[in-house]
Scaffold this motif. Structure first.
Motif, PDB file in Angstrom:
ATOM      1  N   THR A 132     101.216 -35.619  36.253  1.00 39.51           N
ATOM      2  CA  THR A 132     100.655 -36.762  35.113  1.00 39.51           C
ATOM      3  C   THR A 132     100.604 -38.069  35.549  1.00 39.51           C
ATOM      4  N   LEU A 148     104.073 -30.867  25.663  1.00 40.75           N
ATOM      5  CA  LEU A 148     102.823 -31.069  26.459  1.00 40.75           C
ATOM      6  C   LEU A 148     103.048 -31.298  27.990  1.00 40.75           C
ATOM      7  N   THR A 194      94.216 -35.402  27.025  1.00 44.41           N
ATOM      8  CA  THR A 194      95.785 -35.321  26.521  1.00 44.41           C
ATOM      9  C   THR A 194      95.942 -35.766  25.295  1.00 44.41           C
ATOM     10  N   GLY A 195      95.174 -36.385  24.487  1.00 43.10           N
ATOM     11  CA  GLY A 195      95.287 -36.755  23.127  1.00 43.10           C
ATOM     12  C   GLY A 195      95.142 -35.467  22.319  1.00 43.10           C
ATOM     13  N   LEU A 216      94.820 -43.398  33.779  1.00 41.87           N
ATOM     14  CA  LEU A 216      94.286 -42.472  32.788  1.00 41.87           C
ATOM     15  C   LEU A 216      92.827 -43.087  32.386  1.00 41.87           C
ATOM     16  N   PHE A 269      97.995 -33.055  22.602  1.00 39.64           N
ATOM     17  CA  PHE A 269      99.192 -33.412  21.880  1.00 39.64           C
ATOM     18  C   PHE A 269      98.821 -33.041  20.359  1.00 39.64           C
ATOM     19  N   GLY A 270      97.790 -33.380  19.887  1.00 40.76           N
ATOM     20  CA  GLY A 270      97.287 -33.152  18.589  1.00 40.76           C
ATOM     21  C   GLY A 270      97.648 -31.675  18.015  1.00 40.76           C
ATOM     22  N   VAL A 292      92.303 -39.260  28.979  1.00 43.00           N
ATOM     23  CA  VAL A 292      93.065 -39.836  27.534  1.00 43.00           C
ATOM     24  C   VAL A 292      92.422 -38.626  26.472  1.00 43.00           C
ATOM     25  N   ALA A 293      91.061 -38.607  26.642  1.00 42.81           N
ATOM     26  CA  ALA A 293      90.732 -37.692  25.465  1.00 42.81           C
ATOM     27  C   ALA A 293      91.456 -36.310  25.480  1.00 42.81           C
TER      28      ALA A 293
END
Lengths: 201, 201
Positions: free
Chosen positions: B75, B108, B87-88, B79, B91-92, B84-85
């Motif tokens: 990791t 994650l 990873t987000g 970013l 996580f969601g 970012v997209a």
DNA sequence: ACCTGAACACCGTTCAAGT
DNA sequence: ACCTGAACACCGTTCAAGT
């Protein structure tokens, strides 16, 4: 090679008298790394506990010799005595959990790849002499500077990254995997599984 | 660098006009690798199914660009928009499984490390232009030549190695992990967990 | 001001020259 | 026969010389 020669105080080429290749040298290093892994005794607790202890030691052994982890992860076909002993012990413990030969083989590959993969990741994070704390700080700064409106999940993660640690992260995943293996082993103890042929869409 | 220059038909040094470093170039390659990963739509099934699909695509994307996987595994704090997209979204989806912010962050990291670690292992197995079949054959030969009296587990494994495949091995581990995450998510949905302080021996 | 390519400091490895 | 070190083919990168 040159660095190694200087460290040993001998001619760099003298290494080639003991190892044919840099590759051969690193294969030998794998054995050296695995030599320090203590195999669990029969009275070290349940099979799951013994397997856990073994894998914790494996991670420590791999971390002590940078570059070795990725070789172990791909289960290189260089079977020195320590590799054989450790692989056999690991397989035996997974069998003890109740998995049959077929699934135990797959589970072994998976578990080794996870442990070695984590060590590879930890090594990369510390590339260039950075410490674990340096890496985490950099990561935290990067996450914190992402727009919290556009990417609320990243902002949430930024507040949680402080809890990360190589040790805790590794053990979280290790326990998750071991729980899964234990659960799969329970139902199938000495029961021949009918090959469930699921239609692939 | 020289090879890249030749491949592009330009002066090798021209690359330095676009990237400060080889490091910077590889960081950009991470973004290129993640760009092909299709983020799941809301109607692509359950959260677990969507997460699974995302990770399968992530593995394919990483495998297409050798050298990128180990960077993603650690990791790296670079970013770009695709990092970012992805990873987000990841996580969601883990949050949707029912894990709280704290555990979802750890989960994650673990999941990314597993996927990227597998790719690193697969790349190493294919080092020097060897195919997956070559690697498996070599491994099988090595295991078959170990004394079955001294190491019966190795002999047993030798008979099972033929079933191994990069795809099946990856998915076995992936499903094991996802099952574990789903199970952990179920009990804890919007329930604050009391910090169980276990005494360390 | 921009681009080119010679040059530098590395690396793993070979191989001829010393003993 | 054994060991040494000069030399080779690479690599990422710098930097002065061209336009």
């Amino acid at each position: 090679m040159r660095a190694l020669g200087q460290k040993l105080g001998v001619d760099p080429m003298a290494v080639y008298r003991h190892f044919r290749d840099k590759e051969a040298l690193l294969e030998a290093l794998v054995e050296a790394a695995l030599a320090v892994v203590r195999l669990p005794a029969a009275d070290d607790g349940s099979a799951a506990e013994r397997l856990r202890g073994l894998l914790v030691e494996l991670r420590a052994g791999l971390a002590a010799h940078p570059g070795v982890a990725s070789r172990v992860a791909s289960t290189q076909p260089n079977l020195g005595p320590h590799t054989v002993a450790l692989t056999g012990a690991c397989f035996g413990l997974i069998r003890e959990l109740g998995l049959d030969d077929s699934e135990a083989t797959r589970a072994l590959v998976m578990v080794i790849r996870y442990v070695a993969g984590v060590v590879v990741a930890e090594e990369r994070a510390q590339a260039g002499g950075a410490s674990e704390a340096d890496w985490r700080e950099q990561l935290q700064d990067a996450y914190a500077s992402v727009s919290p409106i556009e990417f609320p999940q990243i902002a949430t993660m930024a507040t949680q990254l402080g809890q990360l640690s190589f040790d805790a992260d590794f053990e979280y995943g290790l326990d998750l995997i071991l729980e899964g293996l234990v659960r799969r082993g329970r139902g199938t103890t000495d029961t021949a599984q009918a090959p469930s042929r699921t239609a692939s869409t």
